[in-house]
Design a protein around this motif. Structure first.
Motif, PDB file in Angstrom:
ATOM      1  N   GLU A 111       0.838  -1.209   0.000  1.00  0.00           N
ATOM      2  CA  GLU A 111       0.000   0.000   0.000  1.00  0.00           C
ATOM      3  C   GLU A 111       0.872   1.257   0.000  1.00  0.00           C
ATOM      4  O   GLU A 111       0.564   2.241  -0.643  1.00  0.00           O
ATOM      5  CB  GLU A 111      -0.873   0.036   1.263  1.00  0.00           C
ATOM      6  CG  GLU A 111      -2.145  -0.772   1.204  1.00  0.00           C
ATOM      7  CD  GLU A 111      -3.204  -0.185   0.278  1.00  0.00           C
ATOM      8  OE1 GLU A 111      -3.278   1.054   0.166  1.00  0.00           O
ATOM      9  OE2 GLU A 111      -3.930  -0.963  -0.349  1.00  0.00           O
ATOM     10  N   HIS A 152      -0.347   3.532  -3.119  1.00  0.00           N
ATOM     11  CA  HIS A 152      -1.694   3.555  -3.703  1.00  0.00           C
ATOM     12  C   HIS A 152      -2.330   4.930  -3.564  1.00  0.00           C
ATOM     13  O   HIS A 152      -3.071   5.376  -4.431  1.00  0.00           O
ATOM     14  CB  HIS A 152      -2.573   2.481  -3.059  1.00  0.00           C
ATOM     15  CG  HIS A 152      -2.055   1.086  -3.295  1.00  0.00           C
ATOM     16  ND1 HIS A 152      -2.777  -0.040  -3.027  1.00  0.00           N
ATOM     17  CD2 HIS A 152      -0.863   0.655  -3.798  1.00  0.00           C
ATOM     18  CE1 HIS A 152      -2.057  -1.117  -3.345  1.00  0.00           C
ATOM     19  NE2 HIS A 152      -0.895  -0.706  -3.794  1.00  0.00           N
ATOM     20  N   HIS A 241      -6.222  -2.686  -8.565  1.00  0.00           N
ATOM     21  CA  HIS A 241      -6.965  -3.393  -7.523  1.00  0.00           C
ATOM     22  C   HIS A 241      -7.877  -4.463  -8.113  1.00  0.00           C
ATOM     23  O   HIS A 241      -8.069  -5.522  -7.516  1.00  0.00           O
ATOM     24  CB  HIS A 241      -7.760  -2.408  -6.660  1.00  0.00           C
ATOM     25  CG  HIS A 241      -6.879  -1.662  -5.697  1.00  0.00           C
ATOM     26  ND1 HIS A 241      -6.259  -0.488  -6.019  1.00  0.00           N
ATOM     27  CD2 HIS A 241      -6.476  -1.967  -4.439  1.00  0.00           C
ATOM     28  CE1 HIS A 241      -5.531  -0.087  -4.993  1.00  0.00           C
ATOM     29  NE2 HIS A 241      -5.637  -0.962  -4.023  1.00  0.00           N
TER      30      HIS A 241
HETATM   31 FE   LIG Z   1      -4.740  -0.488  -2.143  1.00  0.00          FE
END
Ligand SMILES: [Fe+2]
Length: 301
Positions: A111, A152, A241
């Motif tokens: 992330e 992200h 994703h």
């Molecule tokens: Fe993510």
């Protein structure tokens, strides 16, 4: 009772092999109990409305949103995305095994911007590909490279900038609606909580929600929006994703089996906490639905 005498249809090939070879814990009785539990999960958890009928994402997929509605979506998603980091860090801290801790750390590090690379796939790491459309979704962060641009949040920020949002307007808790904050707080309490059984139930619920196809609806919505408006919003965040979930969806049953065959599991509680998690997910989308209705008449600009 031996493995040949009972009907084990519905077990994954891995669990089936384990039962047949009499691996510790994998008794035919436990296998039948798992299959009963699996059908309960299907009828008492995975039939949650946020999995079967998400009105907001169905609307979003048609690409008819005005700019204000699109901005509201990106802002709330960015708040969720950042709050998720806190829940994930808590999941790392609250893990009850080193393996569990590492599995959660993989997700957290990725992330933040460490790319996944497959074992021996040093080439990918060296080339440092972090374009989300091409970034890896498999492998480990072990030996992976960190790039700020692979975080992200930065992918989302790429869209936010293009639709006129300023940095202080995205990703902060203060930017969240009460519905988004309820989702964030429930993630902390259930997914990132100290009770490992509750956390497992919440994880399972969240993973099944994420695998239910809403990423594809969001991508479709952005593609149509881009087409209609002649814009080229970078939607790598959503594409990545979706790719991740497409391969993860295949493993959710295996993960549940692994847990079930090795741990005594309080089935009622698992289903109850799973539903509490999904109620909070639904609250998030309901909040977005409310916002988009309120912004329906706002002129673009
Ligand atoms: Fe993510």
């Amino acid at each position: 009772m031996n493995a040949e005498e009972v009907d084990l249809a519905g077990l994954s090939p891995t669990a089936l092999r384990a039962v047949r070879s009499r691996s510790p814990g994998y008794t035919p009785e436990r296998a039948q109990a798992f299959l009963r539990f699996k059908s309960r999960i299907e009828s008492e958890l995975l039939n949650h409305r946020v999995i079967t009928a998400n009105g907001y994402t169905a609307w979003f997929s048609r690409g008819g949103q005005n700019e204000a509605q699109l901005r509201a979506f990106v802002v709330q998603f960015s708040v969720f995305s950042n709050q998720f980091l806190i829940a994930q860090l808590n999941k790392v801290i609250n893990a009850d095994t080193l393996d569990g801790m590492r599995a959660s750390k993989e997700i957290l590090a990725n992330e933040l911007g460490v790319t996944f690379s497959k074992t021996g796939d040093a080439g990918t790491a060296r080339t440092g590909r972090y374009d989300p459309e091409h970034a890896g979704t498999e492998g480990s962060v072990q030996g992976g490279l960190f790039h700020f641009e692979a975080g992200h949040f930065e992918w989302l920020w790429g869209i936010a900038q293009r639709i006129g949002l300023e940095f202080p307007q995205v990703g902060h808790r203060r930017n969240g609606t009460p519905a988004t904050l309820r989702f964030a707080d429930e993630l902390l309490r259930l997914y990132g909580g100290e009770n490992y059984e509750i956390s497992q139930a919440a994880s399972f619920a969240v993973e099944n929600w994420a695998a239910a196809g809403f990423w594809k609806q969001l991508i479709e919505g952005f593609r149509r929006y881009n087409e209609k408006r002649g814009t080229r919003l970078p939607i790598g965040f959503f594409v990545w994703h979706d790719r991740l979930e497409a391969q993860h969806a295949r493993h959710t049953q295996e993960e549940l089996e692994e847990y079930y065959f090795q741990t005594p599991l309080a089935e009622d509680a698992f289903i109850r906490y799973g539903n509490e998690m999904l109620d909070a997910v639904a609250a998030f989308w309901d909040g977005l639905e409310e916002q988009r209705l309120a912004l329906a008449d706002v002129r673009s600009g």
